[in-house]
Design a protein around this motif. Structure first.
Motif, PDB file in Angstrom:
ATOM      1  N   SER A  52      48.493  15.361  83.774  1.00  0.00           N
ATOM      2  CA  SER A  52      49.724  15.931  84.304  1.00  0.00           C
ATOM      3  C   SER A  52      49.822  15.711  85.808  1.00  0.00           C
ATOM      4  O   SER A  52      50.890  15.385  86.329  1.00  0.00           O
ATOM      5  N   GLN A  56      52.530  13.386  87.683  1.00  0.00           N
ATOM      6  CA  GLN A  56      53.326  13.957  88.761  1.00  0.00           C
ATOM      7  C   GLN A  56      53.246  13.088  90.016  1.00  0.00           C
ATOM      8  O   GLN A  56      54.254  12.914  90.720  1.00  0.00           O
ATOM      9  N   TYR A  59      55.458  10.164  89.393  1.00  0.00           N
ATOM     10  CA  TYR A  59      56.847  10.625  89.485  1.00  0.00           C
ATOM     11  C   TYR A  59      57.269  10.810  90.942  1.00  0.00           C
ATOM     12  O   TYR A  59      58.350  10.351  91.354  1.00  0.00           O
ATOM     13  N   GLU A  60      56.429  11.494  91.719  1.00  0.00           N
ATOM     14  CA  GLU A  60      56.786  11.762  93.115  1.00  0.00           C
ATOM     15  C   GLU A  60      56.922  10.476  93.910  1.00  0.00           C
ATOM     16  O   GLU A  60      57.812  10.360  94.766  1.00  0.00           O
TER      17      GLU A  60
END
Length: 298
Positions: A52, A56, A59-60
């Motif tokens: 996760s 993330q 994604y960021e």
């Protein structure tokens, strides 16, 4: 009588021994099962948290670059940009320098970006890059990535299998594997598409994220696009493409499966928000319970 009494005592002793042994066996089994469940739960939690966190991070990274791609759409003199892109005339030097300035401003906003490009609908482009100053830009009208963003419903698209020769007719730089982020330039007043913006970054940036601070020995991390095609992997010798359809990739939350019809791997997969990509993590079963001690200190 004495003989019968001795037999009775012996039977009672054997019975007590059997009962005690059975109780010991049951308690040991229960304790081992509980410990195994605890270890599995702890390992499962560590793996899910790691995946996760990694998703993330990806994604960021791409969310930040997506924000950079919005820069031309929020400049005060946006009407000037639309006017230049919709003109049928060859760019004047001032107009060319204006487009070049916008490209340079995008390039400096994120160190991962290695190229920024602006095209009009005729395919005439202006660009700036970190490494390809001697390059000749290709007209992208016949390129799939260009037509996909123009004809698609989305205002932004992530291009996962791009090479330098998809962008340049000539470049002194090597034919590098790239990730592209393309965006429609839309006139908010008329809702007319006036041009296309493209930002590129080297795929090695993604690989650096995948191989940094792995918690398990021999862990394999692979990233697949929305079509199930491999984007990048920390180990290309083992390909999990054919297992993608069997993994639960419909949720952002990780799913866990043990793959046993090849070398046994503890496999997790989860979606990367925004991009639609799938992150796959595979750990050999023999290493699942041997977490890298360095990770515990991070």
């Amino acid at each position: 009588m004495i003989f019968k009494k001795d037999m009775s005592i012996r039977r009672i002793t054997i019975l007590v021994f059997i009962i005690m042994y059975t109780l010991f066996f049951l308690m040991t089994t229960i304790n081992l099962y509980s410990y195994s469940k605890y270890e599995f739960s702890k390992t499962d939690k560590v793996i899910k948290n790691f995946n996760s966190t990694l998703s993330q991070q990806i994604y960021e990274k791409f969310n930040n670059i997506s924000d950079v791609s919005k820069y031309p759409l929020i400049i005060p003199d946006i009407d000037k940009l639309h006017s230049i892109l919709t003109s049928n005339e060859i760019y004047q030097i001032n107009d060319y320098n204006y487009l070049l300035y916008i490209c340079e401003m995008m390039l400096i906003q994120n160190e991962s970006i290695n190229g920024a490009f602006i095209y009009n609908l005729s395919g005439n482009g202006t660009f700036t890059t970190r490494n390809t100053s001697n390059s000749i830009l290709k007209n992208p009208l016949n390129e799939q990535w260009f037509n996909s963003i123009l004809n698609g419903d989305n205002s932004i698209s992530f291009i996962t299998h791009m090479k330098s020769n998809d962008i340049f007719d000539y470049t002194s730089y090597s034919n590098e594997n790239l990730i592209g982020i393309s965006r429609k330039i839309i006139n908010s007043k008329s809702q007319e598409v006036t041009g296309v913006l493209l930002i590129t970054l080297p795929i090695s940036d993604l690989l650096d994220i995948l191989i940094k601070d792995l918690p398990y020995n021999n862990q394999i991390l692979s990233l697949y696009d929305s079509n199930g095609e491999l984007i990048v992997s920390s180990n290309y010798d083992i390909d999990f493409t054919k297992f993608i359809t069997s993994l639960n990739t419909t949720s952002i939350e990780p799913s866990v499966q043990t793959i046993t019809n090849i070398d046994p791997y503890f496999v997790t997969s989860n979606k990367v928000p925004l991009t639609g990509w799938t992150l796959v993590s595979a750990i050999p079963n023999s290493d699942v319970y041997n977490i890298n001690s360095l990770f515990l200190w991070l």
